[in-house]
Design a protein around this motif. Structure first.
Motif, short mmCIF file in Angstrom:
data_model
loop_
_atom_site.label_atom_id
_atom_site.label_comp_id
_atom_site.label_asym_id
_atom_site.label_seq_id
_atom_site.Cartn_x
_atom_site.Cartn_y
_atom_site.Cartn_z
N SER A 190 0.81 -1.21 0.00
CA SER A 190 0.00 0.00 0.00
C SER A 190 0.85 1.26 0.00
O SER A 190 0.39 2.32 -0.42
CB SER A 190 -0.93 0.00 1.22
OG SER A 190 -0.18 0.08 2.42
N HIS A 218 -3.35 1.23 -5.07
CA HIS A 218 -4.11 0.17 -5.74
C HIS A 218 -3.41 -1.18 -5.70
O HIS A 218 -4.00 -2.18 -6.09
CB HIS A 218 -4.36 0.57 -7.19
CG HIS A 218 -5.10 1.86 -7.33
ND1 HIS A 218 -6.36 2.05 -6.81
CD2 HIS A 218 -4.74 3.04 -7.91
CE1 HIS A 218 -6.77 3.27 -7.08
NE2 HIS A 218 -5.80 3.90 -7.74
N ILE A 219 -2.17 -1.22 -5.24
CA ILE A 219 -1.44 -2.49 -5.21
C ILE A 219 -2.05 -3.43 -4.18
O ILE A 219 -2.37 -4.59 -4.48
CB ILE A 219 0.05 -2.25 -4.92
CG1 ILE A 219 0.70 -1.49 -6.09
CG2 ILE A 219 0.76 -3.59 -4.70
CD1 ILE A 219 2.16 -1.17 -5.88
N ASP A 245 -4.94 -3.17 -2.92
CA ASP A 245 -6.33 -3.43 -3.32
C ASP A 245 -6.39 -4.59 -4.31
O ASP A 245 -7.27 -5.45 -4.22
CB ASP A 245 -6.91 -2.15 -3.93
CG ASP A 245 -8.34 -2.37 -4.42
OD1 ASP A 245 -9.21 -2.62 -3.58
OD2 ASP A 245 -8.56 -2.32 -5.65
N TYR A 246 -5.44 -4.62 -5.26
CA TYR A 246 -5.45 -5.70 -6.25
C TYR A 246 -5.07 -7.04 -5.61
O TYR A 246 -5.64 -8.08 -5.95
CB TYR A 246 -4.49 -5.38 -7.39
CG TYR A 246 -4.67 -6.29 -8.58
CD1 TYR A 246 -5.71 -6.06 -9.48
CD2 TYR A 246 -3.83 -7.37 -8.80
CE1 TYR A 246 -5.90 -6.90 -10.57
CE2 TYR A 246 -4.01 -8.21 -9.89
CZ TYR A 246 -5.05 -7.96 -10.77
OH TYR A 246 -5.24 -8.79 -11.85
N MET A 247 -4.14 -7.01 -4.67
CA MET A 247 -3.76 -8.24 -3.96
C MET A 247 -4.94 -8.79 -3.18
O MET A 247 -5.20 -10.00 -3.17
CB MET A 247 -2.57 -7.97 -3.04
CG MET A 247 -1.27 -7.66 -3.78
SD MET A 247 0.07 -7.18 -2.68
CE MET A 247 0.32 -8.71 -1.79
N ASP A 284 -8.03 -8.23 -3.92
CA ASP A 284 -8.99 -8.66 -4.93
C ASP A 284 -8.70 -10.08 -5.39
O ASP A 284 -9.61 -10.90 -5.58
CB ASP A 284 -8.93 -7.69 -6.12
CG ASP A 284 -10.13 -7.84 -7.05
OD1 ASP A 284 -11.05 -8.60 -6.70
OD2 ASP A 284 -10.14 -7.22 -8.12
N LEU A 285 -7.43 -10.41 -5.54
CA LEU A 285 -7.05 -11.76 -5.93
C LEU A 285 -7.39 -12.78 -4.85
O LEU A 285 -7.78 -13.91 -5.13
CB LEU A 285 -5.55 -11.82 -6.22
CG LEU A 285 -5.06 -11.27 -7.56
CD1 LEU A 285 -3.54 -11.26 -7.58
CD2 LEU A 285 -5.60 -12.11 -8.71
N GLY A 323 -13.93 -11.03 -5.19
CA GLY A 323 -13.17 -10.13 -6.03
C GLY A 323 -13.53 -10.29 -7.50
O GLY A 323 -14.25 -11.21 -7.90
N ARG A 324 -12.99 -9.41 -8.33
CA ARG A 324 -13.29 -9.45 -9.75
C ARG A 324 -12.42 -10.44 -10.51
O ARG A 324 -12.78 -10.90 -11.59
CB ARG A 324 -13.11 -8.05 -10.35
CG ARG A 324 -14.04 -7.01 -9.76
CD ARG A 324 -13.69 -5.61 -10.27
NE ARG A 324 -13.78 -5.55 -11.73
CZ ARG A 324 -13.36 -4.52 -12.46
NH1 ARG A 324 -12.79 -3.49 -11.86
NH2 ARG A 324 -13.48 -4.53 -13.77
N VAL A 325 -11.26 -10.75 -9.95
CA VAL A 325 -10.34 -11.69 -10.60
C VAL A 325 -9.93 -12.76 -9.60
O VAL A 325 -10.11 -12.62 -8.39
CB VAL A 325 -9.09 -10.97 -11.14
CG1 VAL A 325 -9.45 -10.05 -12.29
CG2 VAL A 325 -8.39 -10.19 -10.02
N ILE A 378 -4.18 -15.62 -14.12
CA ILE A 378 -5.23 -14.77 -13.57
C ILE A 378 -6.40 -14.81 -14.53
O ILE A 378 -6.25 -14.58 -15.73
CB ILE A 378 -4.74 -13.32 -13.39
CG1 ILE A 378 -3.64 -13.26 -12.34
CG2 ILE A 378 -5.90 -12.42 -12.99
CD1 ILE A 378 -3.08 -11.86 -12.12
#
Length: 350
Positions: A265, A270-271, A273-275, A277-278, A283-285, A338
């Protein structure tokens, strides 16, 4: 469909899973069975009524048969005081006797608990064991273990295919409430892991709460199940290497993972946030692992159409998307990619 666990100190291991049948329905079944048996006896006495004698009037009516059936089943005798009117006999048959039946049900229930339940539990355990195949075993239903079970269910895993091992009654009850198969036992013992058919499991998750206990469980499980993927929670960084040496496929340190998110962070909002999300089920992905298909053999990792290829596992080696080894996929390679959440599928056993 389910049962009461026997504690490990009784030297009997029992699997159980919370069933859909409520307690009141089980009681209703017992009552219905009792009345069904009375009906059978009544039919027998009615067809054999010529063999009965009424000292009051010499005639055998249906009321007499009902009365005789009831007092015979309940072993009640009046001696020299005998009801002779239909009203008195019906009153005794349909009002007094049900009370006696419920008393008998209490005795029958007690006899079931002390005499039959053990055999019933053993039979139920054998039935469940025969169906345990490609399941997930979770050792420890604390914070990490319960979250793992919840996440598995959110990702589409049938709760009945999750087996939870714990020695704490409260944890066992909580796991049973979500629909998991549970066993109240010590997971460091061979007998416990054999009881949950760890050798036929799809994966083993160890979240025992103590590093030494977790490593011992991994050692025991690896000897019984050489090919089953084992994921373990290790809280001390010094013990991570020991867990891998014990046979763990994946070692997770919650503090280290949290540190990764926090550190990420600081390099961009957004890093992390993406982790997350995974990692999250909503999550989206999602990360997906699969074997290379026949159509993909010979092609580069970047050419796969199912998702964004990150790395491949070839034997014991791992290659990232930037390395020349991923320029030509080979039969047996494992691809980590992914994919959109809607296309994520459970990982097939290697």
């Amino acid at each position: 469909m389910i049962r009461r666990l026997l504690p490990i100190r009784d030297r009997r291991l029992a699997l159980r899973r919370k069933g859909a049948t409520p307690p009141w329905l089980s009681l209703l079944f017992r009552v219905a069975l009792a009345f069904a048996l009375i009906g059978v006896a009544l039919a027998i006495f009615w067809f054999d009524r010529d063999g009965l004698r009424d000292n009051a009037d010499g005639a055998i009516s249906f009321t007499d048969v009902v009365y005789f059936t009831i007092i015979t089943i309940t072993s009640v005798g009046y001696g020299d005081i005998v009801p002779v009117s239909d009203q008195a006999r019906l009153f005794d048959s349909f009002l007094v006797t049900p009370i006696r039946l419920f008393v008998w049900l209490i005795f029958l229930g007690t006899a079931y608990d002390f005499l039959l339940k053990g055999a019933w539990e053993r039979w139920r355990m054998k039935v469940i064991q025969r169906k345990l195949q490609d399941h997930v075993v979770v050792v420890g239903y604390g914070t990490s273990g319960s979250e793992a079970v919840s996440e598995l269910i959110r990702r589409g895993t049938d709760a009945s295919t999750i087996v939870v091992i714990d020695e704490r009654p409260a944890a066992i009850e909580a796991a049973e409430d979500v629909g998991a198969t549970v066993i109240n036992a010590d997971a460091t013992r061979n007998a416990t892991l054999d009881a949950v058919q760890v050798g036929h499991a799809r994966a083993l998750i160890v979240a025992a709460g103590r590093d030494d206990t977790s490593i011992l469980i991994v050692l025991t499980a690896r000897r019984l199940a050489p090919d089953v993927p084992i994921s373990v929670i290790i809280r001390s960084e010094d013990n991570e290497a020991l867990a891998r040496q014990a046979g763990a496929t994946t070692v997770i340190n919650p503090a280290s993972f949290a540190g990764l998110l926090l550190a990420g962070s600081t390099h961009g909002p957004h890093i992390a946030d993406y982790m997350a999300d995974l990692a999250a089920s909503d999550g989206r992905v999602a990360l997906h692992e699969r074997r290379v298909t026949a159509e993909e053999v010979g092609k580069p990792l970047a050419a796969i159409l199912t998702g964004l290829g990150l790395r491949i596992y070839r034997g014991t080696e791992c290659y990232g998307f930037w390395q020349p080894e991923v320029g030509k996929l080979q039969t047996g390679d494992l691809v980590v990619e992914i994919v959109p959440k809607s296309e994520a599928q459970p990982v097939a056993p290697a």
